[in-house]
Enzyme design. Structure first.
Site, PDB file in Angstrom:
ATOM      1  CB  SER A  42      -2.490   4.382   2.284  1.00 42.61           C
ATOM      2  OG  SER A  42      -3.439   4.140   1.273  1.00 42.61           O
ATOM      3  CB  SER A  48      -0.918   0.009   1.227  1.00 43.99           C
ATOM      4  OG  SER A  48      -1.581   1.253   1.304  1.00 43.99           O
ATOM      5  CE  LYS A 103     -11.245  -0.282  -1.424  1.00 44.45           C
ATOM      6  NZ  LYS A 103     -11.156   0.556  -2.621  1.00 44.45           N
ATOM      7  CG  ASP A 160     -12.144   4.198  -3.693  1.00 42.70           C
ATOM      8  OD1 ASP A 160     -11.027   4.634  -3.380  1.00 42.70           O
ATOM      9  OD2 ASP A 160     -12.550   3.075  -3.330  1.00 42.70           O
ATOM     10  NE  ARG A 173     -16.343 -10.610 -18.550  1.00 45.80           N
ATOM     11  CZ  ARG A 173     -15.288 -11.037 -17.879  1.00 45.80           C
ATOM     12  NH1 ARG A 173     -14.146 -11.258 -18.521  1.00 45.80           N
ATOM     13  NH2 ARG A 173     -15.344 -11.237 -16.588  1.00 45.80           N
ATOM     14  CB  THR A 174     -22.081  -9.963 -17.143  1.00 53.18           C
ATOM     15  OG1 THR A 174     -20.875 -10.741 -17.123  1.00 53.18           O
ATOM     16  CG2 THR A 174     -23.282 -10.852 -16.893  1.00 53.18           C
ATOM     17  N   GLY A 233     -17.393  -3.636  -8.061  1.00 51.76           N
ATOM     18  CA  GLY A 233     -17.288  -2.693  -6.956  1.00 51.76           C
ATOM     19  C   GLY A 233     -16.661  -1.363  -7.356  1.00 51.76           C
TER      20      GLY A 233
END
Ligand code: ATR
Length: 274
Positions: free
Chosen positions: A19, A17, A68, A104, A154-155, A132
């Site tokens: 962060s 990470s 998450k 995010d 894609r789906t 997500g």
């Protein structure tokens, strides 16, 4: 000097990470007295690890893979954007109360608008993916008031589910399959995990033009296959390193009420990645 307020990034794995480097730079720049560490949680021990951190006086956590969604469930209250995202990347602890947020999507929007200089208002945006990462971006993108936000996956059924879910927030949202995409988009955001496997989401070349910004949420030493493909069609390209830094700045703001400058640490990380 008073004991520093304690923050950490929790994940499994967490050694990679960035962060700690980002938040330490923010703290130094803004004169905030805080410490920021890595917290490796056992896969089956996320809640217990968070509780111990809180008992020890911890003030906040960034949450990374694969926790998450668990963090979303653990929080005592959620910001609207975290509720919509169904995932939490930031926890703020106040007198034992756990607030869950998701920064995010805001990081993505700030990176596109402020750092890349491309305003989203009135634009045609295409969001690739329905997992997500895509879900977390939808509300902040809609709040930037695009003319249209098309979600393609894609789906295709998964894109349709997301479009239905977010329809109450904006009439501008619609779903599509990759193959039937038509016309140029102003901004194309790759929120699929295809780049991880060096794969290209099978989108028509004609969605890109000289005025398009092609944005990949992934980043690395080299441009992703998605970025290379878009560039071949004349598009401007950008990877997700700026989003990483901006989501951190948004977390820092939630915790400390101060918005750090991001350009310096972005340049440092870019140099380190290359
Ligand atoms: P994340 O949390 O990164 O979004 P995820 O929830 O597993 O991860 O979702 C991965 C997304 O990338 C999905 O939209 C997936 O498409 P499907 O829903 O059809 O599985 C998409 N994806 C992964 N590999 C892909 C590829 N090679 N081409 C196109 N889309 C891909």
């Amino acid at each position: 000097m008073a004991t520093p307020d304690r923050y950490a990034v929790i994940g499994h794995p967490v050694a990679h990470s960035k962060s700690p480097a980002i938040h330490s730079a923010f703290a130094a720049q803004t004169g905030q007295n805080l410490s920021y560490e890595r917290l490796l949680s056992p896969l089956d021990g996320f809640a217990a690890t968070v509780r111990t951190f809180i008992e020890q006086g911890g003030k906040g956590l960034n949450v990374t893979l694969p926790f998450k969604v668990e963090a979303h469930a653990l929080a005592d209250s959620l910001t609207p954007r975290a509720r919509c995202a169904g995932a939490v990347n930031t926890l703020k602890i106040t007198d034992g109360h756990i607030l869950g947020d998701n920064t995010d999507g805001a990081g993505l929007v700030t990176d596109i608008e402020r750092n890349a200089g491309v305003m989203l208002s009135g634009k045609r945006i295409l969001l690739l993916g329905a997992g997500g990462a895509a879900r977390g971006a939808i509300l902040p993108l809609l709040e930037a008031r695009p003319a249209a936000l098309t979600i393609a996956n894609r789906t295709p059924e998964k894109a349709a589910v997301l479009a239905r879910e977010f329809a109450p927030f904006s009439a501008a949202i619609e779903a599509s399959a990759f193959g039937i995409l038509h016309g140029r988009f102003d901004i194309v955001i790759n929120a699929t995990s295809a780049s991880l496997g060096n794969e290209l989401p099978p989108v028509p070349a004609a969605i890109f033009g000289a005025e398009t910004l092609a944005y990949d949420m992934m980043y690395g030493k080299q441009p992703t296959v998605f970025m290379k493909f878009a560039q071949q069609q004349g598009a401007a390209i950008r990877d997700g390193l700026g989003m990483l830094v901006e989501q951190a700045a948004e977390s820092f703001y939630l915790w400390r009420g101060i918005r750090p400058e991001t350009a310096g640490i972005f340049a440092e990380l870019r140099a380190a990645v290359e």
